[in-house]
Write an enzyme that holds these catalytic residues in place. Structure first.
Site, PDB file in Angstrom:
ATOM      1  N   GLY A  11      21.241  69.490  43.049  1.00 46.65           N
ATOM      2  CA  GLY A  11      21.489  70.882  43.369  1.00 46.65           C
ATOM      3  C   GLY A  11      20.311  71.463  44.122  1.00 46.65           C
ATOM      4  O   GLY A  11      19.842  70.891  45.104  1.00 46.65           O
ATOM      5  N   ASP A  12      19.809  72.608  43.663  1.00 48.27           N
ATOM      6  CA  ASP A  12      18.660  73.207  44.350  1.00 48.27           C
ATOM      7  C   ASP A  12      17.329  72.794  43.736  1.00 48.27           C
ATOM      8  O   ASP A  12      16.276  73.257  44.178  1.00 48.27           O
ATOM      9  CB  ASP A  12      18.781  74.735  44.356  1.00 48.27           C
ATOM     10  CG  ASP A  12      18.825  75.324  42.952  1.00 48.27           C
ATOM     11  OD1 ASP A  12      18.868  74.541  41.979  1.00 48.27           O
ATOM     12  OD2 ASP A  12      18.818  76.557  42.826  1.00 48.27           O
TER      13      ASP A  12
END
Length: 998
Positions: free
Chosen positions: A691-692
């Site tokens: 993800g981030d």
């Protein structure tokens, strides 16, 4: 020289003449003074002081000649902004606490508007650190040093809930400065002051605060009739010595004050704002009666002198009725009746007559009539002594600056007091203003239309090619395979409802809602696609692409979604070892909202189009068009909004695509750092991504921010510090070079560990134990967290339902850690306990002694509501109104935009949720981008509702949506060590060829 007198020959000298004139003038002056003095002794047309005329004249003359006016202009109600203040969090006494906070703000502002300075009595640290009178009587007083200052010449003496403990009012009034008090002055003899109960026993108020302390004190009669009071006047030592001869004659200096009071708070009518304005100072004889009428302040006597054991208090109502409040001493029951009625009833001869008259006057409530009869007979009872369990505190609430809410509206509950005062806040998801502000801050304000340069676009294309590898003819999963993989309860429920129309074109609409989770700023938005047909359509490709490409051997070193906790820790420890500890943490700011349409087209879409066979390209482009340009509306409230081109959090593409964007930014930074290196070698240097969240080599610390800005993204970079550990996926690796032990991010966890968002119908003991059991599986040895969870389990355990009942609930795993629901747990070795404690101390800022004391406190607790909260030095809350006012940075140039958006979306006459589904277009709608919509038929805005199980605000039903809210499950990658492949290249040179070429 002689003067000839016309009436004779007698002559006198000039000296004799002047002497005569002096004698005559002196006699005249004496006669005048006597006449004036005698005038002071005149008989007044109204009652006058006793004594003879001489003493009366003497007193009047001294007062008249020594009076000194004091001019002070002060009217605090000019600064009154609201009569119903509210707090963002419920600490057990939210209403009375909000009134106190509002009174403090009103007093401060009113003093500042007239240019005065504040001199406060025992203030709290948030009120003032300036001149004050501060003695240590309560534990809270220890927050500031002892001080006994003197008020300045322009000072306003302020007291907030402290005047009860003053021995005599003259200690405040003698300075001849305005006195401003926020005080408790009840109009009834017992009951509730907003949310805090009080009784009166032996003329002492017993005030018990839910979520606070218990206080016992008398009350001064500030609000009694009589507008003027007298006080002594303070003199310095030098002045006192000069005035000593006057004092020997029996003279004293006194001051007169005009006293005002008001009750501006609608929710706290027993709270009064009292202020006194000094008027004059005079000298007067102490041994002569004065004719200036003032009242003397005294303690209020609540006891009824005619009914022992009873309290009685009279007050005038807003409609000018004289009312009487009566009740037994120390009891909570009281009734209020008109005084004339009570006087009439008191003269009756029998209790039956009292009952008959009450019924005749329309009082038929048995509770009311019985209380009057008991007062009539003077019945006394023995007070019972029993412990009282007071209302628990509620979670801290995120209160947007544009909100019109009157009271906090959250369904979350606390099962203990917060561990640290700066805890996370729960969003008011039932308020449309909360949704509107989240849209502006997380979508509108961060929208990104940046197009990278040709050079950066070439790097992105190179990354896509390396990521896809040899895959060019993939096949999507079949519908049957996809349905089998979509195993969330909510998804299975929807699939059964639409199984017969599986081939129909899905609707193109987003229904968004605020995620009901604690946070420190505006809540996150879940942009959900309500049509399960669209989820199936997209998942056919995303699952197939992840299985074949992203989990392939050449991507397994950086693509971490789908791995088990053990697989993640092994990979992270291996990567840190390869880099000799020289790594950085990368965390994007609002990656979902900031991803541009260009990135989605040229990275994610391009990767799938090139990986699948040509006949599937149109369908891939179609669903990517929908994701990028789909219209959106608020699910609960119905208003439409422009969702932007960012990643939609409810889409199956969210985690895999965000991970790809994350890796592409790092690959771009590697290209900036090593422009001449082999692309395959650079690709092999990518760090773990999910993800981030990401880890990268420290060699690109300076270039990775530049790379992120090339795509219009914002990135926060932290270099690995062994003293605070390495954070990845909200897990802190305590020493990744030597042990795989990880712990929950301690500060983040401690801020929210006391909150449950389970359905309020579920017993609090069940919700608490279900929640902490998950933490005891993943963090059984984490200091503070594990001890806290064991304390909750120990104290709530005997009160829980049976294991079968708890396991039968569909929401049983709603608050379990994602990894536990996936049959995985993070590794923790008990021998690393000391290292884990050091990391907790470093990351929370709580010193080791305090940690040990808190751990001991958890072990010794007998009641879950015992105070355990550690005070934070500063608050990290943002974009909210907190307990002390607007949080720093929450009001800026964006406020006008937020208000404009709020007005645009507001519905006439209401700010609550719609009772019906979204209708057709209205004047409230925002303009929608239509140039890049997906081709094909568009359904009406009046969309039919999905199955009720999807939209009920029921914790048991909604649980399926949150069980797997983290990283999607997938194929666990396999493969050997990659140390040699990850060796960093030398600066300015081409990295060495990998030992295991693909």
């Amino acid at each position: 020289m002689t003067i000839k007198i016309i009436l004779g020959e007698h002559q006198i000298t000039r000296t004799e003449l002047l002497g005569g004139i002096v004698i005559v003038s002196g006699c005249g002056a004496v006669a005048y003074c006597i006449s004036k003095f005698w005038g002071y002794g005149a008989i007044a047309p109204y009652p006058q002081s006793g004594g003879n005329r001489v003493t009366r004249a003497l007193q009047r003359a001294v007062i008249d000649k020594t009076k000194t006016p004091i001019k002070t202009h002060f009217y605090p109600l000019d600064s009154l902004r609201t009569v119903t203040p509210r707090r963002a969090s419920d600490n057990g006494h939210a209403v009375s606490g909000a009134v106190r906070d509002a009174a403090r703000r009103l007093i401060n502002e009113s003093i500042e508007t007239v240019g005065g300075s504040k001199f406060e009595l025992n203030p709290n640290p948030n009120s003032t650190m300036g001149p004050r009178n501060h003695f240590h009587f309560a534990v809270g007083d220890l927050a500031q040093n002892f001080r006994d200052d003197q008020p300045a010449a322009d000072a306003f003496i302020v007291g907030v809930d402290v005047d009860y403990y003053i021995t005599e009012p003259d200690v405040l009034l003698e300075h001849m400065r305005p006195l401003v008090l926020h005080t408790f002055n009840p109009k009834k003899v017992s009951g509730f002051d907003a949310d805090s109960p009080f009784t009166i026993n032996n003329n002492l108020v017993e005030y018990k605060v839910s979520g606070g302390a218990a206080w016992v004190h008398p009350v001064w009669d500030w609000c009694e009739a009589g507008e003027f009071i007298a006080s002594r006047v303070r003199s310095s030592w030098f002045e006192w010595l000069l005035q000593l001869p006057l004092r020997c004659l029996g003279l004293e200096r006194v001051g007169y004050h005009k006293i005002h009071h008001c009750r501006p708070w609608t929710d706290c009518p027993d709270r009064a704002l009292v202020y006194t304005i000094p008027q004059h100072t005079v000298w007067r004889f102490t041994w002569i009666d004065t004719e200036i009428h003032t009242r003397k302040l005294k303690r209020i006597t609540y006891q009824d002198n005619t009914k022992p054991g009873w309290n009685r208090l009279e007050h005038v109502s807003d409609n000018n009725q004289l009312l009487v409040s009566i009740g037994r001493e120390g009891e909570h029951m009281q009734i209020t009746i008109e005084k004339d009625k009570l006087e009439m009833l008191s003269g009756l001869g029998a209790t039956q007559s009292v009952n008959a008259r009450l019924i005749g006057m329309g009082h038929k409530d048995p509770l009311y009539t019985s209380m009057i009869v008991q007062y009539y007979t003077g019945k006394k009872v023995v007070l019972s002594v029993a412990p009282t369990v007071y209302r628990p505190t509620m979670p801290r609430v995120h209160w947007p600056v544009t909100s019109d809410a009157d009271v906090p509206e959250v369904s979350a509950r606390q099962y203990t007091k917060p561990i640290i005062s700066d805890c996370m806040m729960m969003p008011m998801i039932k308020r449309w203003e909360t949704m509107s502000e989240s849209i502006e801050r997380r979508v509108t304000f961060v929208a990104n239309n940046k197009k990278p340069s040709d050079a950066v676009a070439k790097i992105a294309a190179e990354f896509v090619s390396l990521m896809n590898g040899p895959f060019i003819d993939l096949e999507p999963l079949t519908i049957e395979e996809t349905v089998e993989r979509l195993n969330k309860p909510s998804q299975q429920l929807q699939l059964r409802a639409v199984f017969e129309i599986m081939g129909v074109e899905p609707r193109q609409v987003i229904e968004s809602f605020n995620k009901n989770e604690p946070g420190m700023k505006s809540s996150r938005i879940i942009s959900a696609f309500p049509d399960i047909l669209f989820i199936v359509k997209v998942s056919r490709y995303t699952l197939a692409y992840s299985d074949a490409v992203l989990h392939a051997e050449h991507n397994q070193h950086w693509y971490y979604p789908g791995r088990t906790p053990v697989g993640i820790t092994d990979g992270v420890c291996e990567f840190v070892s390869d880099c000799d500890g020289q790594v950085i943490e990368t965390d994007f700011s609002n990656l979902d909202g900031r991803v541009s349409g260009w990135m989605q087209r040229n990275i994610a879409q391009k990767a799938m189009v090139q990986a699948f066979r040509a006949e599937y390209r149109d369908e891939i482009i179609s669903f990517m068009d929908t994701i990028i340009n789909c219209p959106a509306k608020a699910k609960r409230f119905g208003f439409r909004y422009e969702p932007g081109m960012g990643v939609k959090s409810g889409s199956p593409t969210t985690t895999p695509h965000n991970t790809q964007y994350n890796a592409c930014v790092e690959y771009t930074a590697l290209k900036f750092e090593y422009p001449d290196a082999n692309p395959e070698d650079l690709f092999s240097l990518l760090g773990p991504k999910c993800g981030d969240d990401g880890l990268a080599r420290a060699t690109i610390q300076k270039t990775i921010n530049r790379a992120a800005k090339c795509y219009g993204l914002e990135l926060k970079v932290e270099k690995y510090n062994p003293e605070v550990g390495l954070c990845f996926l909200s897990r802190v690796f305590v020493d990744p070079l030597n042990t795989p032990t990880t712990i929950q991010d301690p500060l983040r966890t401690l801020r929210k560990l006391h909150i449950t968002t389970r359905d309020p119908t579920i017993p609090i003991a069940d919700a608490a134990c279900d929640r902490v059991e998950g933490y005891l599986c993943t963090d059984a040895h984490t200091p503070l967290i594990s001890e806290y969870c064991r304390m909750v389990q120990r104290l709530y355990g005997p009160k829980t339902s049976t294991r079968d009942v708890r396991e039968a609930r569909r929401s049983r795993n709603k608050e379990k850690p994602y990894w536990l629901t996936c049959d995985g747990s993070w590794p923790q070795h008990p021998q690393d306990a000391l290292l884990m404690k050091q990391i907790v101390v470093s990351r929370t800022g709580i010193d080791e002694d305090t940690v040990d004391k808190l751990i001991g406190r958890f072990a010794a607790m007998k009641d879950v509501w015992e105070p355990i909260t550690l005070e934070s030095e500063e608050s990290k809350a943002a974009q909210t109104i907190d307990e002390e006012g607007v949080a720093p940075g929450s009001v800026d140039e964006s406020l006008l935009k937020l208000n404009d958006a709020k007005q645009t979306r507001s519905n006439s006459g209401t700010s609550g949720p719609h009772t019906k589904g979204g209708g057709s277009g209205t004047g409230n709608e925002l303009p929608r981008s239509t140039k890049q919509r997906a081709k094909g038929p568009r359904q009406s805005a009046g969309l039919p509702k999905q199955g009720k199980a999807n939209s009920k605000p029921n914790g048991n039903v909604a649980a399926g949506q949150a069980q797997h809210g983290g990283i999607p499950r997938g194929k666990t990658p396999s493969g050997g060590k990659t140390n040699a492949r990850r060796a960093p290249p030398k600066a300015g040179a081409q990295p060495g060829a990998p030992t295991n070429p693909k």
